[in-house]
Design an enzyme around this catalytic site. Structure first.
Site, PDB file in Angstrom:
ATOM      1  N   ASP A  33      37.671  42.778  33.416  1.00 54.03           N
ATOM      2  CA  ASP A  33      38.693  43.382  34.277  1.00 54.03           C
ATOM      3  C   ASP A  33      38.255  44.788  34.678  1.00 54.03           C
ATOM      4  OD1 ASP A  33      42.101  42.779  34.503  1.00 54.03           O
ATOM      5  OD2 ASP A  33      41.268  44.715  35.107  1.00 54.03           O
ATOM      6  N   GLU A  84      43.374  41.690  44.140  1.00 51.18           N
ATOM      7  CA  GLU A  84      44.421  42.567  44.635  1.00 51.18           C
ATOM      8  C   GLU A  84      45.555  41.619  44.981  1.00 51.18           C
ATOM      9  OE1 GLU A  84      44.676  45.810  44.814  1.00 51.18           O
ATOM     10  OE2 GLU A  84      42.670  46.194  44.038  1.00 51.18           O
ATOM     11  N   THR A 125      47.303  30.794  45.400  1.00 53.85           N
ATOM     12  CA  THR A 125      48.728  31.049  45.592  1.00 53.85           C
ATOM     13  C   THR A 125      49.322  30.138  46.660  1.00 53.85           C
ATOM     14  OG1 THR A 125      50.295  32.708  46.429  1.00 53.85           O
ATOM     15  CG2 THR A 125      48.024  32.947  47.153  1.00 53.85           C
ATOM     16  N   ASP A 126      50.622  29.909  46.564  1.00 47.14           N
ATOM     17  CA  ASP A 126      51.313  29.120  47.604  1.00 47.14           C
ATOM     18  C   ASP A 126      51.333  29.854  48.945  1.00 47.14           C
ATOM     19  OD1 ASP A 126      53.162  31.122  46.967  1.00 47.14           O
ATOM     20  OD2 ASP A 126      54.821  29.747  46.551  1.00 47.14           O
ATOM     21  N   GLU A 127      51.049  31.168  48.918  1.00 50.51           N
ATOM     22  CA  GLU A 127      51.115  31.933  50.177  1.00 50.51           C
ATOM     23  C   GLU A 127      50.049  31.495  51.171  1.00 50.51           C
ATOM     24  OE1 GLU A 127      51.847  36.085  50.051  1.00 50.51           O
ATOM     25  OE2 GLU A 127      53.072  35.949  48.249  1.00 50.51           O
ATOM     26  N   TYR A 153      46.767  39.815  52.524  1.00 53.41           N
ATOM     27  CA  TYR A 153      46.643  39.276  51.154  1.00 53.41           C
ATOM     28  C   TYR A 153      46.451  37.766  51.199  1.00 53.41           C
ATOM     29  CZ  TYR A 153      48.184  37.147  46.798  1.00 53.41           C
ATOM     30  OH  TYR A 153      48.267  36.336  45.684  1.00 53.41           O
ATOM     31  N   LYS A 157      43.180  35.345  50.152  1.00 53.49           N
ATOM     32  CA  LYS A 157      43.228  34.285  49.133  1.00 53.49           C
ATOM     33  C   LYS A 157      42.818  32.941  49.748  1.00 53.49           C
ATOM     34  CE  LYS A 157      44.564  34.568  45.388  1.00 53.49           C
ATOM     35  NZ  LYS A 157      43.809  34.878  44.133  1.00 53.49           N
TER      36      LYS A 157
HETATM   37  P1  NAD Z   1      47.985  41.641  38.926  1.00 54.65           P
HETATM   38  O1  NAD Z   1      47.873  42.508  40.123  1.00 54.65           O
HETATM   39  O2  NAD Z   1      49.083  41.859  37.952  1.00 54.65           O
HETATM   40  O3  NAD Z   1      46.612  41.709  38.094  1.00 54.65           O
HETATM   41  C1  NAD Z   1      45.355  41.681  38.710  1.00 54.65           C
HETATM   42  C2  NAD Z   1      44.303  42.053  37.664  1.00 54.65           C
HETATM   43  O4  NAD Z   1      43.018  41.960  38.285  1.00 54.65           O
HETATM   44  C3  NAD Z   1      44.435  43.486  37.134  1.00 54.65           C
HETATM   45  O5  NAD Z   1      44.243  43.493  35.744  1.00 54.65           O
HETATM   46  C4  NAD Z   1      43.306  44.231  37.833  1.00 54.65           C
HETATM   47  O6  NAD Z   1      42.798  45.327  37.084  1.00 54.65           O
HETATM   48  C5  NAD Z   1      42.268  43.137  37.993  1.00 54.65           C
HETATM   49  N1  NAD Z   1      41.337  43.381  39.106  1.00 54.65           N
HETATM   50  C6  NAD Z   1      41.660  43.722  40.384  1.00 54.65           C
HETATM   51  N2  NAD Z   1      40.529  43.898  41.100  1.00 54.65           N
HETATM   52  C7  NAD Z   1      39.493  43.627  40.265  1.00 54.65           C
HETATM   53  C8  NAD Z   1      38.082  43.620  40.437  1.00 54.65           C
HETATM   54  N3  NAD Z   1      37.516  43.938  41.615  1.00 54.65           N
HETATM   55  N4  NAD Z   1      37.302  43.284  39.388  1.00 54.65           N
HETATM   56  C9  NAD Z   1      37.864  42.957  38.186  1.00 54.65           C
HETATM   57  N5  NAD Z   1      39.194  42.987  37.962  1.00 54.65           N
HETATM   58  C10 NAD Z   1      39.995  43.307  38.998  1.00 54.65           C
HETATM   59  O7  NAD Z   1      48.006  40.150  39.489  1.00 54.65           O
HETATM   60  P2  NAD Z   1      48.804  38.869  38.975  1.00 54.65           P
HETATM   61  O8  NAD Z   1      50.168  38.873  39.540  1.00 54.65           O
HETATM   62  O9  NAD Z   1      48.608  38.723  37.518  1.00 54.65           O
HETATM   63  O10 NAD Z   1      47.992  37.723  39.749  1.00 54.65           O
HETATM   64  C11 NAD Z   1      46.838  37.135  39.155  1.00 54.65           C
HETATM   65  C12 NAD Z   1      46.286  36.091  40.107  1.00 54.65           C
HETATM   66  O11 NAD Z   1      47.264  35.091  40.359  1.00 54.65           O
HETATM   67  C13 NAD Z   1      45.895  36.636  41.473  1.00 54.65           C
HETATM   68  O12 NAD Z   1      44.709  36.002  41.877  1.00 54.65           O
HETATM   69  C14 NAD Z   1      47.047  36.253  42.378  1.00 54.65           C
HETATM   70  O13 NAD Z   1      46.599  36.062  43.697  1.00 54.65           O
HETATM   71  C15 NAD Z   1      47.490  34.937  41.754  1.00 54.65           C
HETATM   72  N6  NAD Z   1      48.909  34.575  41.914  1.00 54.65           N
HETATM   73  C16 NAD Z   1      49.900  35.452  41.552  1.00 54.65           C
HETATM   74  C17 NAD Z   1      51.241  35.045  41.642  1.00 54.65           C
HETATM   75  C18 NAD Z   1      52.363  35.966  41.224  1.00 54.65           C
HETATM   76  O14 NAD Z   1      53.539  35.600  41.404  1.00 54.65           O
HETATM   77  N7  NAD Z   1      52.105  37.125  40.638  1.00 54.65           N
HETATM   78  C19 NAD Z   1      51.554  33.778  42.118  1.00 54.65           C
HETATM   79  C20 NAD Z   1      50.508  32.917  42.488  1.00 54.65           C
HETATM   80  C21 NAD Z   1      49.201  33.326  42.373  1.00 54.65           C
HETATM   81  O1  TDX Z   2      61.144  46.139  46.914  1.00 57.71           O
HETATM   82  C1  TDX Z   2      61.100  44.949  47.270  1.00 57.71           C
HETATM   83  N1  TDX Z   2      62.145  44.428  47.969  1.00 57.71           N
HETATM   84  C2  TDX Z   2      62.160  43.143  48.430  1.00 57.71           C
HETATM   85  O2  TDX Z   2      63.134  42.712  49.074  1.00 57.71           O
HETATM   86  C3  TDX Z   2      59.980  44.086  46.969  1.00 57.71           C
HETATM   87  C4  TDX Z   2      58.808  44.620  46.193  1.00 57.71           C
HETATM   88  C5  TDX Z   2      60.024  42.791  47.427  1.00 57.71           C
HETATM   89  N2  TDX Z   2      61.074  42.329  48.155  1.00 57.71           N
HETATM   90  C6  TDX Z   2      61.056  40.936  48.634  1.00 57.71           C
HETATM   91  C7  TDX Z   2      59.802  40.517  49.382  1.00 57.71           C
HETATM   92  C8  TDX Z   2      59.674  39.043  49.037  1.00 57.71           C
HETATM   93  O3  TDX Z   2      60.463  38.267  49.915  1.00 57.71           O
HETATM   94  O4  TDX Z   2      61.095  40.100  47.476  1.00 57.71           O
HETATM   95  C9  TDX Z   2      60.271  38.934  47.636  1.00 57.71           C
HETATM   96  C10 TDX Z   2      59.221  38.917  46.529  1.00 57.71           C
HETATM   97  O5  TDX Z   2      58.324  39.977  46.789  1.00 57.71           O
HETATM   98  P1  TDX Z   2      57.057  40.274  45.852  1.00 57.71           P
HETATM   99  O6  TDX Z   2      57.525  40.427  44.442  1.00 57.71           O
HETATM  100  O7  TDX Z   2      56.268  41.355  46.479  1.00 57.71           O
HETATM  101  O8  TDX Z   2      56.288  38.869  45.886  1.00 57.71           O
HETATM  102  P2  TDX Z   2      55.705  37.995  47.112  1.00 57.71           P
HETATM  103  O9  TDX Z   2      55.451  38.812  48.307  1.00 57.71           O
HETATM  104  O10 TDX Z   2      56.588  36.791  47.229  1.00 57.71           O
HETATM  105  O11 TDX Z   2      54.273  37.567  46.475  1.00 57.71           O
HETATM  106  C11 TDX Z   2      54.176  37.148  45.096  1.00 57.71           C
HETATM  107  O12 TDX Z   2      54.092  35.753  45.002  1.00 57.71           O
HETATM  108  C12 TDX Z   2      52.902  35.136  45.442  1.00 57.71           C
HETATM  109  C13 TDX Z   2      52.964  37.789  44.425  1.00 57.71           C
HETATM  110  O13 TDX Z   2      53.044  39.190  44.515  1.00 57.71           O
HETATM  111  C14 TDX Z   2      51.671  37.279  44.990  1.00 57.71           C
HETATM  112  O14 TDX Z   2      50.560  37.819  44.291  1.00 57.71           O
HETATM  113  C15 TDX Z   2      51.666  35.758  44.837  1.00 57.71           C
HETATM  114  O15 TDX Z   2      50.522  35.207  45.435  1.00 57.71           O
END
Ligand code: NAD
Ligand code: TDX
Length: 339
Positions: A33, A84, A125-127, A153, A157
């Site tokens: 990381d 990211e 991701t579903d996005e 973003y 992905k």
């Molecule tokens: P996060 O932002 O919490 O964590 C990302 C991690 O990756 C951090 O620890 C960061 O330091 C590390 N990182 C970033 N750039 C890096 C680099 N260049 N080299 C090495 N490490 C690096 O993210 P998350 O929410 O845990 O998401 C993890 C994965 O799951 C991502 O690929 C995201 O696209 C995917 N994902 C997230 C969600 C969600 O709801 N959070 C849903 C579906 C998919």
């Molecule tokens: O301050 C806020 N107010 C608000 O209304 C924030 C931060 C978000 N929102 C809304 C935007 C979205 O409709 O809430 C919803 C969820 O937002 P996020 O938490 O930013 O998630 P989203 O954009 O749905 O993306 C997340 O799910 C898919 C993760 O961040 C991604 O990494 C993953 O791929």
């Protein structure tokens, strides 16, 4: 068995590290990381002394460091969480998203090809499917739904997903991809909807809801996501994409109201602010394939998962207070002041 978990100091990656170390006491888990703003070493403090765990600070785009680590560890499996991950940041500054999410994936896969890794798993991701209209509740994303991205973003992905499938076809790399819906649970970085609303509620700060708050997300407890990836890397078919989601669609405004109620805070804290550019309306996953092929089903109902999550943020104030008192303050001011 040695597994390299990239991004294991972030939200989902750290939960996956904990899951794997407790479920497979004979596996070696190596976390790579970069520790960006989203990575926290304090998250991993409970496993740092585990002899089966190793932490390495490096960038997945740094070829030399990545190849060096593969040379040392000779991993069997690589699971790539490093990315990211915040849509709003990608709108402000897309470049770093393309670098980490696409070129970082390429670097990891080049190392996998060189060292004969038996499974490269891409956490997607579903996005990548874009969004669904609110007036068509009968529609869901399946694995064959066309890629149709909205934000830098999601475009980064989706690009990575295409590259992963190309490495499978061209070089025969044994890959798999999972596309999951929105996760929630412990160690979720406070820039995201659920932890942001919990932290602001606890600090009696305004709760910034984008647009009309009617956008829908499909929420899954993070442990259920980790269990699904565990199944895919062990039993999933090579070259396949698996959707992960729990049929748990919620409107943003309903989530925010629920958090206010749970924390006994007034709904008058809710503040409608300018909408996100290109804001996706609705995400909804059809998880039939992973259910039929691998027997996966979500285990934590939202009503229980959200209570556990809120309690976790109450019990771990020091974890998120440290984050929101640092550099994050500048981010918050830039994104939310006069919005
Ligand atoms: P996060 O932002 O919490 O964590 C990302 C991690 O990756 C951090 O620890 C960061 O330091 C590390 N990182 C970033 N750039 C890096 C680099 N260049 N080299 C090495 N490490 C690096 O993210 P998350 O929410 O845990 O998401 C993890 C994965 O799951 C991502 O690929 C995201 O696209 C995917 N994902 C997230 C969600 C969600 O709801 N959070 C849903 C579906 C998919
Ligand atoms: O301050 C806020 N107010 C608000 O209304 C924030 C931060 C978000 N929102 C809304 C935007 C979205 O409709 O809430 C919803 C969820 O937002 P996020 O938490 O930013 O998630 P989203 O954009 O749905 O993306 C997340 O799910 C898919 C993760 O961040 C991604 O990494 C993953 O791929």
């Amino acid at each position: 068995m040695t597994i390299i978990v990239t991004g294991g100091a972030g939200f989902i990656g750290s939960n996956f590290v904990f899951h794997m170390l407790s479920r497979y006491p004979d596996y070696r888990v190596v976390c790579l990381d970069k520790l960006t703003y989203a990575g926290n070493l304090s998250t991993l403090k409970g496993v740092m002394d585990n002899p089966n765990f190793r932490f390495v600070k490096a960038d997945i785009c740094d070829r030399e460091a990545v190849f060096q680590l593969f040379e040392e560890e000779k991993p069997d499996i690589v699971v790539n969480f490093a990315a990211e991950s915040h849509v709003d940041r990608s709108i402000e500054d897309p470049g770093i998203f393309l670098r980490t999410n696409i070129l970082g994936t390429q670097t990891l896969m080049d190392a996998c090809c060189r060292y004969g890794v038996t499974r490269y798993h891409q956490v997607s991701t579903d996005e990548v499917y874009g969004d669904l209209p609110l007036d068509r509740p009968d529609l869901f994303f399946t694995e064959t739904t066309p890629i149709h991205t909205s934000s830098p973003y999601s475009a980064s992905k989706a690009s990575a997903d295409l590259l992963v499938l190309a490495y499978h076809r061209t070089y025969g790399l044994p890959v798999s991809i999972s596309r999951c819906s929105n996760n929630y649970g412990p160690y979720h970085f406070p820039e995201k909807l659920i932890p942001l609303m919990i932290a602001n509620c606890l600090n009696d700060k305004p709760l910034p809801v984008y647009g009309d708050g009617l956008n829908v997300r499909d929420w899954l407890y993070v442990e259920d996501h980790c269990k699904a990836i565990d199944l895919i890397i062990h039993k999933g078919r090579v070259g396949e994409v698996y959707n992960i989601g729990g049929h748990n669609e919620m409107r943003n405004i309903d989530i925010v109201r629920l958090i206010c109620k749970a924390l006994n805070k007034p709904e008058s804290l809710i503040t409608y602010v300018a909408d996100r550019k290109g804001h996706d309306m609705r995400y909804a996953i059809d998880p039939t394939k992973i259910h039929n092929e691998l027997g996966w089903l979500p285990e934590t109902m939202f009503k229980d998962g959200i209570v556990k999550t809120i309690q976790w943020y109450l019990d771990h104030r020091e974890w998120w207070e440290e984050i929101i008192s640092g550099e994050y303050r500048n981010y918050y001011e830039k994104m939310y002041t006069n919005r």
